[in-house]
Design an enzyme around this catalytic site. Structure first.
Site, short mmCIF file in Angstrom:
data_model
loop_
_atom_site.label_atom_id
_atom_site.label_comp_id
_atom_site.label_asym_id
_atom_site.label_seq_id
_atom_site.Cartn_x
_atom_site.Cartn_y
_atom_site.Cartn_z
N LYS A 66 54.90 4.78 34.13
CA LYS A 66 55.58 5.63 35.13
C LYS A 66 56.87 5.01 35.66
CE LYS A 66 51.43 8.07 36.64
NZ LYS A 66 50.54 8.42 37.75
N ASP A 102 52.55 13.35 41.79
CA ASP A 102 51.25 12.82 42.22
C ASP A 102 51.00 13.05 43.72
OD1 ASP A 102 50.29 11.91 39.79
OD2 ASP A 102 51.09 9.88 40.03
N ASN A 151 45.43 -3.86 50.52
CA ASN A 151 45.31 -4.17 49.09
C ASN A 151 44.75 -5.56 48.91
OD1 ASN A 151 45.72 -3.32 46.37
ND2 ASN A 151 47.39 -4.81 46.21
#
Ligand code: NDP
Length: 267
Positions: A66, A102, A151
C-alpha cells in the site's frame, strides 16, 4: 471487452475482493472483470505497470504494497495523502491516481451499518501498521472526544501520534482507562494472539476487530469475557472499503447489505 480491475498483493490467494466486486457488478449491471494478481515482493511496480499497459482500468492494493502504491502514483486524494498509503488506484489518461478507502469503509460500517455515531466518543486504536494509519484521519473527522493509539512497538505509535495529533501509549499504560470504541488494527488475531490490553478497558465498550472469518476472533472473545457492550469483526469494513473503490471507478454506489449477507454465508 469488459473493463478490467484487479487486487494486487503478496500473498493474494485468500483475497475475497473478486467475489465482492463480482457481486457489486451483477447488482449494478456493470460490465467488468476483477482478478487476483500476485506481485513478486520486489516488483510491485512491474506488475502494476504490466496490468495497466494491458488495459487495466483500476486496482486494489493490499499487504504489503500500500505504501509503494502511494509512492508510485502521480496524483493522490486527500485521504491517501493523510494515510501515506493507497489501497485503490485508478488509471486515467496514462496517470495513476491513488486513493485510500480503508478508513471510509471502517467509519461507514461503524456509523451507518452498526448505527454507532463517533461524535464525542472515546476511541482507542490498537496497532500502528498500514491498516491503522489508513483509518486515523477518517475516524478523527467524526469528532471523537479523545483518541489514543497503542502499539506493541511504542515508537511506531508515537510516530503516528505526532503525524495526526493524537496520543500514543503502551498497553500497560491503559490500566484503568475506559473507551467507547476499541478498534483492533493489529494482525494479532491472525496468529491467534491478543494485544496485552488491560481487561478493564473493555467494560461497556464497542470492540471492533478488523480481522474477520468464520470463528469469533480472540480479541472479540476477550471483549465478551470482560464486559464489552457490543462487538463486530471486520467483514463490514472489507465490504464497505470495496464499495467505496467501486464508486470511485464506476460512479455507482452498490447496496452493500446483500453482499455482506452473501459473504458471511460463504465462510
Ligand atoms: P501490518 O503488518 O502493517 O501491522 C501489524 C500490526 O499488528 C502492527 O502494529 C504490529 O505491532 C501489530 N501486531 C502484530 N502481532 C501482534 C501481537 N501478537 N500482539 C500485539 N500487536 C501485534 O498489518 P496491517 O496494518 O496491514 O493489517 C492489520 C490487520 O488488519 C490485518 O490482520 C489485516 O488483515 C486487517 N485488515 C483488515 C481490513 C478490512 O477491510 N477488514 C483492511 C486492512 C487490514 P508492531 O508494530 O509491534 O509489530
Amino acid at each position: 471487452m469488459s473493463d478490467r480491475y484487479a487486487v494486487i498483493g503478496h500473498p493474494i490467494a485468500h483475497s475475497r475482493s473478486p467475489q465482492i466486486h463480482a457481486a457489486f457488478a451483477r447488482q449494478t449491471h456493470q460490465d467488468l472483470r476483477y482478478d487476483r494478481l500476485l506481485a513478486p515482493l520486489e516488483d510491485f511496480a512491474g506488475t502494476l505497470s504490466a496490468f495497466f499497459s494491458d488495459g487495466g482500468c483500476g486496482a486494489n492494493v493490499t499487504v504489503p504494497f500500500k505504501e509503494e502504491a502511494f509512492e508510485l502514483a502521480h496524483e493522490h486524494s486527500a485521504r491517501a495523502s493523510a494515510a501515506g498509503a493507497a489501497n485503490t488506484l485508478s488509471f486515467r489518461e496514462g496517470r495513476i491516481v491513488a486513493d485510500n478507502t480503508d478508513g471510509a469503509g471502517l467509519v461507514r460500517d461503524i456509523t451507518i451499518n452498526q448505527s454507532f455515531p463517533l461524535k464525542q466518543k472515546r476511541i482507542l486504536l490498537m496497532g500502528a501498521g498500514g491498516a491503522a494509519r489508513g483509518v486515523i484521519q477518517p475516524l478523527l473527522a467524526e469528532g471523537p472526544a479523545s483518541f489514543y493509539i497503542a502499539n506493541r512497538t511504542l515508537s511506531k505509535a508515537q510516530a503516528l501520534a505526532e503525524r495526526f495529533g493524537i496520543r500514543a501509549c503502551t498497553y500497560a499504560e491503559l490500566a484503568g482507562a475506559q473507551f467507547d470504541l476499541i478498534v483492533n488494527a493489529t494482525s494479532a488475531s491472525l496468529q491467534d494472539a491478543l494485544p496485552p490490553l488491560p481487561p478493564e478497558a473493555l467494560a461497556g465498550s464497542f470492540v471492533y476487530d478488523m480481522v474477520y472469518g468464520a470463528e469469533e476472533t480472540p480479541f472479540l472473545a476477550f471483549g465478551r469475557a470482560h464486559g464489552a457492550a457490543r462487538s463486530s469483526d471486520g467483514l463490514g469494513m472489507l465490504i464497505e472499503q470495496a464499495a467505496e473503490s467501486f464508486f470511485i471507478w464506476r460512479g455507482v454506489r452498490p447496496d452493500t447489505a446483500p453482499v455482506f449477507e452473501q459473504m458471511r454465508a460463504s465462510f
